[in-house]
Motif scaffolding. Structure first.
Motif, PDB file in Angstrom:
ATOM      1  N   ILE A 126       0.760  -0.875   0.060  1.00  0.00           N
ATOM      2  CA  ILE A 126      -0.310  -0.006   0.012  1.00  0.00           C
ATOM      3  C   ILE A 126       1.061   1.223  -0.015  1.00  0.00           C
ATOM      4  O   ILE A 126       1.614   1.612   0.997  1.00  0.00           O
ATOM      5  CB  ILE A 126      -0.664  -0.043   1.010  1.00  0.00           C
ATOM      6  CG1 ILE A 126      -1.727  -1.203   0.858  1.00  0.00           C
ATOM      7  CG2 ILE A 126      -1.846   0.907   0.752  1.00  0.00           C
ATOM      8  CD1 ILE A 126      -3.096  -1.660   0.077  1.00  0.00           C
ATOM      9  N   THR A 127       1.064   1.962  -0.986  1.00  0.00           N
ATOM     10  CA  THR A 127       1.841   3.417  -1.057  1.00  0.00           C
ATOM     11  C   THR A 127       1.734   4.202  -0.099  1.00  0.00           C
ATOM     12  O   THR A 127      -0.167   4.149   0.300  1.00  0.00           O
ATOM     13  CB  THR A 127       2.147   3.637  -2.680  1.00  0.00           C
ATOM     14  OG1 THR A 127       0.928   3.657  -2.981  1.00  0.00           O
ATOM     15  CG2 THR A 127       2.204   2.462  -3.840  1.00  0.00           C
ATOM     16  N   TYR A 128       1.965   5.192  -0.292  1.00  0.00           N
ATOM     17  CA  TYR A 128       1.154   6.873   0.307  1.00  0.00           C
ATOM     18  C   TYR A 128      -0.035   7.261  -0.268  1.00  0.00           C
ATOM     19  O   TYR A 128      -1.276   7.512   0.377  1.00  0.00           O
ATOM     20  CB  TYR A 128       2.043   7.477  -0.105  1.00  0.00           C
ATOM     21  CG  TYR A 128       1.462   9.304   0.507  1.00  0.00           C
ATOM     22  CD1 TYR A 128       1.788   9.684   2.273  1.00  0.00           C
ATOM     23  CD2 TYR A 128       1.388   9.902  -0.166  1.00  0.00           C
ATOM     24  CE1 TYR A 128       1.301  10.764   2.944  1.00  0.00           C
ATOM     25  CE2 TYR A 128       0.766  11.278   0.465  1.00  0.00           C
ATOM     26  CZ  TYR A 128       0.729  11.976   2.129  1.00  0.00           C
ATOM     27  OH  TYR A 128       0.710  12.559   2.647  1.00  0.00           O
ATOM     28  N   ALA A 129       0.079   6.894  -1.762  1.00  0.00           N
ATOM     29  CA  ALA A 129      -1.212   7.855  -2.256  1.00  0.00           C
ATOM     30  C   ALA A 129      -2.575   6.878  -1.670  1.00  0.00           C
ATOM     31  O   ALA A 129      -3.322   6.949  -2.137  1.00  0.00           O
ATOM     32  CB  ALA A 129      -1.264   7.182  -3.916  1.00  0.00           C
ATOM     33  N   GLU A 130      -1.966   5.057  -2.048  1.00  0.00           N
ATOM     34  CA  GLU A 130      -3.001   4.472  -1.875  1.00  0.00           C
ATOM     35  C   GLU A 130      -3.797   3.807  -0.342  1.00  0.00           C
ATOM     36  O   GLU A 130      -4.728   4.912   0.112  1.00  0.00           O
ATOM     37  CB  GLU A 130      -3.127   3.151  -2.075  1.00  0.00           C
ATOM     38  CG  GLU A 130      -2.918   2.703  -3.408  1.00  0.00           C
ATOM     39  CD  GLU A 130      -1.890   1.570  -3.925  1.00  0.00           C
ATOM     40  OE1 GLU A 130      -1.975   0.467  -4.975  1.00  0.00           O
ATOM     41  OE2 GLU A 130      -1.406   0.640  -2.977  1.00  0.00           O
ATOM     42  N   ALA A 131      -2.772   4.869   0.913  1.00  0.00           N
ATOM     43  CA  ALA A 131      -2.709   4.557   1.592  1.00  0.00           C
ATOM     44  C   ALA A 131      -4.326   6.228   2.689  1.00  0.00           C
ATOM     45  O   ALA A 131      -4.897   5.980   3.168  1.00  0.00           O
ATOM     46  CB  ALA A 131      -2.063   5.023   3.144  1.00  0.00           C
ATOM     47  N   ARG A 132      -3.808   7.132   1.603  1.00  0.00           N
ATOM     48  CA  ARG A 132      -4.806   8.242   1.682  1.00  0.00           C
ATOM     49  C   ARG A 132      -6.411   8.067   1.049  1.00  0.00           C
ATOM     50  O   ARG A 132      -7.036   8.446   1.702  1.00  0.00           O
ATOM     51  CB  ARG A 132      -4.127   9.100   0.785  1.00  0.00           C
ATOM     52  CG  ARG A 132      -2.948  10.174   0.980  1.00  0.00           C
ATOM     53  CD  ARG A 132      -2.379  11.885   0.876  1.00  0.00           C
ATOM     54  NE  ARG A 132      -3.693  12.473   0.716  1.00  0.00           N
ATOM     55  CZ  ARG A 132      -3.772  13.536   1.273  1.00  0.00           C
ATOM     56  NH1 ARG A 132      -2.999  13.451   2.583  1.00  0.00           N
ATOM     57  NH2 ARG A 132      -5.055  14.538   1.309  1.00  0.00           N
ATOM     58  N   ALA A 133      -6.408   7.298   0.303  1.00  0.00           N
ATOM     59  CA  ALA A 133      -7.681   6.737  -0.403  1.00  0.00           C
ATOM     60  C   ALA A 133      -8.342   6.123   0.293  1.00  0.00           C
ATOM     61  O   ALA A 133      -8.965   6.472   0.679  1.00  0.00           O
ATOM     62  CB  ALA A 133      -7.091   6.015  -2.119  1.00  0.00           C
ATOM     63  N   ILE A 134      -7.726   5.393   0.548  1.00  0.00           N
ATOM     64  CA  ILE A 134      -8.630   4.673   2.215  1.00  0.00           C
ATOM     65  C   ILE A 134      -8.683   5.599   3.342  1.00  0.00           C
ATOM     66  O   ILE A 134      -9.853   4.925   3.438  1.00  0.00           O
ATOM     67  CB  ILE A 134      -7.457   2.706   2.178  1.00  0.00           C
ATOM     68  CG1 ILE A 134      -7.322   2.291   1.297  1.00  0.00           C
ATOM     69  CG2 ILE A 134      -7.764   2.309   3.590  1.00  0.00           C
ATOM     70  CD1 ILE A 134      -6.128   1.004   1.902  1.00  0.00           C
ATOM     71  N   ALA A 135      -8.126   6.299   3.114  1.00  0.00           N
ATOM     72  CA  ALA A 135      -8.345   6.822   4.889  1.00  0.00           C
ATOM     73  C   ALA A 135      -9.787   7.728   4.468  1.00  0.00           C
ATOM     74  O   ALA A 135     -10.364   8.102   4.747  1.00  0.00           O
ATOM     75  CB  ALA A 135      -7.513   7.469   5.022  1.00  0.00           C
ATOM     76  N   LYS A 136      -9.769   7.979   3.239  1.00  0.00           N
ATOM     77  CA  LYS A 136     -10.413   9.059   2.906  1.00  0.00           C
ATOM     78  C   LYS A 136     -12.116   8.853   2.965  1.00  0.00           C
ATOM     79  O   LYS A 136     -13.020   8.659   2.701  1.00  0.00           O
ATOM     80  CB  LYS A 136     -10.357   9.545   1.126  1.00  0.00           C
ATOM     81  CG  LYS A 136      -9.049  10.889   1.216  1.00  0.00           C
ATOM     82  CD  LYS A 136      -9.146  11.582   0.040  1.00  0.00           C
ATOM     83  CE  LYS A 136     -10.811  12.353  -0.361  1.00  0.00           C
ATOM     84  NZ  LYS A 136     -10.366  13.307  -1.555  1.00  0.00           N
ATOM     85  N   LYS A 137     -12.187   6.968   2.042  1.00  0.00           N
ATOM     86  CA  LYS A 137     -13.576   6.311   2.080  1.00  0.00           C
ATOM     87  C   LYS A 137     -13.362   6.384   3.440  1.00  0.00           C
ATOM     88  O   LYS A 137     -14.606   5.688   3.548  1.00  0.00           O
ATOM     89  CB  LYS A 137     -13.376   5.189   1.919  1.00  0.00           C
ATOM     90  CG  LYS A 137     -12.880   5.036   0.358  1.00  0.00           C
ATOM     91  CD  LYS A 137     -12.866   3.710  -0.763  1.00  0.00           C
ATOM     92  CE  LYS A 137     -12.454   4.249  -2.268  1.00  0.00           C
ATOM     93  NZ  LYS A 137     -12.445   2.616  -2.678  1.00  0.00           N
ATOM     94  N   ASN A 138     -12.838   5.905   4.736  1.00  0.00           N
ATOM     95  CA  ASN A 138     -13.659   5.870   6.259  1.00  0.00           C
ATOM     96  C   ASN A 138     -13.504   7.668   7.339  1.00  0.00           C
ATOM     97  O   ASN A 138     -12.776   7.071   7.820  1.00  0.00           O
ATOM     98  CB  ASN A 138     -12.356   5.094   6.737  1.00  0.00           C
ATOM     99  CG  ASN A 138     -12.346   3.603   6.107  1.00  0.00           C
ATOM    100  OD1 ASN A 138     -12.915   2.920   7.006  1.00  0.00           O
ATOM    101  ND2 ASN A 138     -11.789   3.224   4.386  1.00  0.00           N
ATOM    102  N   GLY A 139     -13.462   8.335   6.248  1.00  0.00           N
ATOM    103  CA  GLY A 139     -14.150   9.875   6.412  1.00  0.00           C
ATOM    104  C   GLY A 139     -13.013  10.614   7.274  1.00  0.00           C
ATOM    105  O   GLY A 139     -13.572  11.793   7.467  1.00  0.00           O
ATOM    106  N   CYS A 140     -11.718  10.501   6.339  1.00  0.00           N
ATOM    107  CA  CYS A 140     -10.824  11.204   6.369  1.00  0.00           C
ATOM    108  C   CYS A 140     -11.271  12.349   5.368  1.00  0.00           C
ATOM    109  O   CYS A 140     -11.645  12.593   4.068  1.00  0.00           O
ATOM    110  CB  CYS A 140      -9.217  10.644   6.657  1.00  0.00           C
ATOM    111  SG  CYS A 140      -9.045   9.875   7.715  1.00  0.00           S
ATOM    112  N   THR A 141     -10.288  13.566   5.408  1.00  0.00           N
ATOM    113  CA  THR A 141     -10.307  14.795   4.374  1.00  0.00           C
ATOM    114  C   THR A 141      -9.293  14.519   3.844  1.00  0.00           C
ATOM    115  O   THR A 141      -7.853  14.299   4.567  1.00  0.00           O
ATOM    116  CB  THR A 141     -11.116  16.127   5.415  1.00  0.00           C
ATOM    117  OG1 THR A 141     -10.284  16.505   6.321  1.00  0.00           O
ATOM    118  CG2 THR A 141     -12.932  15.743   5.936  1.00  0.00           C
TER     119      THR A 141
END
Length: 225
Positions: free
Chosen positions: A153-168
């Motif tokens: 899981i790359t940095y970009a992919e981790a950000r995408a996962i976090a956004k799907k879970n309520g992060c902005t």
């Protein structure tokens, strides 16, 4: 941070100017039997201090990763100087040459042109640069593994996962080291985001860098904390 003794004022005043020679200092200060040749020129001439720190990081990350992903941030770097009869902070590369007591050098890690992490390196006047703590060094081992492609899981992919879970988009995402693990074990690392979503609510999201699975904690903020 280590504390270094204040040098004799005559020695300092002579070397504040880059034009003064080490030979003059030796003759005027009979108690000084040897002059450090690093101070024959200003610390920033020929990138002296930066090259010393770069060399440490090249050894740590490997020359290829360092060349592709590590950048020195001069605007965020400072030196603590003994200048005349006082000690002051100066921006790194300040044209007024001085005798640094300590260095605070800041570097960034970049992936696909994007800054993904920022970290400091510190040194005393000896320019022997090191991580600010054991924890910081262990965390950077994780980033080294990331840049070497050891995580799924790359940095970009981790950000995408976090956004799907309520992060902005304002989230701060870091690769974190689990102190219960071992620094050289890739399984000891995870992506982590802690973000305030409302006045009284903070979310903590941890992402497995191999599977992408998440652990989410909703943290309530108590008024007055």
């Amino acid at each position: 941070m280590r504390v270094f003794p204040i040098l004799l004022s005559a020695f300092v005043l002579t070397f504040v100017s880059c034009s003064e020679s080490s030979g003059d200092v030796a003759s005027e200060n009979s108690t000084l039997t040897e002059v450090d040749d690093r101070f024959q020129s200003c610390y920033f001439e020929d990138n002296l201090a930066q090259n010393r720190c770069d060399s440490v990081l090249q050894d740590f990350f490997g020359s290829e990763i360092f060349k592709r992903h590590i950048r020195f941030d001069k605007s965020e770097s400072f030196i603590n100087c003994q200048s005349a009869d006082k000690i002051e902070m100066k921006s790194f590369g300040d044209t007024e040459c001085c005798l640094p007591n300590t260095y605070d050098m800041v570097y960034t890690i970049r992936e696909n042109g994007q800054k993904i992490y920022e970290f400091p390196m510190v040194s005393g006047s000896d320019m022997e640069f090191e991580h600010v703590s054991t924890q910081s060094g262990a965390q950077l081992i994780g980033y080294k593994k990331l840049l070497a492609g050891e995580f799924q899981i790359t940095y970009a992919e981790a950000r995408a996962i976090a956004k799907k879970n309520g992060c902005t988009d304002e989230m701060i995402l870091e690769l974190v080291y689990d102190e219960k693990g071992k620094a050289n074990d890739a399984k000891s690392y995870f992506w982590e985001i802690e973000q305030a979503l409302a006045q009284d609510k903070t979310v903590l999201v941890q992402i497995d860098p191999f599977s992408g699975s998440i652990t989410r904690h909703d943290l309530m903020v108590i008024a007055g904390d």
